[in-house]
Design an enzyme around this catalytic site. Sequence first.
Site: not given
Length: 343
Positions: A104, A128, A163, A170, A223, A275
Amino acid sequence: MRIGLLTGGGDCPGLNAVIRAVVRKGINVHGHELVGFRNGWAGVLSGESVDLTHQSTSGILHRGGTILGTSRTNPYKGDEDGGAKVRATLESQGIDALIPIGGEDTLGVAKRLSEEGVPVVGVPKTIDNDLAGTDFTFGFQTAVQIATDAIDRLHTTAESHNRVIVVEVMGRHAGWIAAYSGIAGGADVVLVPERPFDVEEVCERIRRRHASGRTFSIVVVAEGAQAKDGDVSGDAGQTDAFGHVRLGGIAVELEREIEARTGFESRMTILGHVQRGGTPLAYDRVLGTRFGVAAVDAVTDGRFGMMTALRGTAIELVPLDEALAEPKLLDPSLFETAEVFFG
Ligand code: F6P
């Protein structure tokens, strides 16, 4: 023609496939000369460039990163007359057109330059996958595979230790990586920027899952995700040259909250730049190659102010305006599919 190429913004697996494709088709079929600017718009401003030839682009198809280097330099930052500086370099180096490869921000600069009369054809890039106008950006599938492999590995250790493991991936504006890797990796909760979450609800899902006999859970968080009350977020408090806040760390807060509220031992992993690194999947090499070929064809045909795009299975050109109007947010049906498997 003499055509300039640059890669800007965060790097992305498949950038070298685009560069190689532009150079091969540009030289072999169209008889162009190709010049690569170093480190994104920074190289255009400083005039730092290299000739791109068969030789200099050979053996790069499978390599991650970008042979040209990249940066988040914004030629229009502050009161700078970025357009004038860019035009001066293009004139002094005899460049007839530019092919900026970026997301962008980089393409936002390209759009503005195009409005000021600079001949540009953009190529969309971001792991992304949040650029409108194209069904996919290259780099995304590789990032999803890396995240999925990580989730698979975290599953076995979460299970062994009983756990909760929070995995941060991202995704600044959009939860594409989180949703895809969450579905592929069998996540028990997926949190995305498009849907502010309630921490207590997340904990309740985990409690329910554990009450039904399961002893571990995997939470995938983008994120850019945020709690509804704003208390939990990954805002690291710094901004880049395009005014974007630096993200990272929401998993740290979530790990703490989940353990404190549920009493289940919790750990977190932030995948971060892992990533973006390394060798691109075949899918991203092919998409990058198709974009590169289409971009140099578009320049040859004078189709300026456009961006290459994947629409269905076809490569098309879309106006930069359309692609940059707003980010492409996660398809809600994809989130709903992920949700079927929540705890
Ligand atoms: O390229 C987009 C992106 O991967 C975002 O998801 C992330 O917030 C950002 O890049 C991180 O970039 P940097 O390399 O500047 O840390």
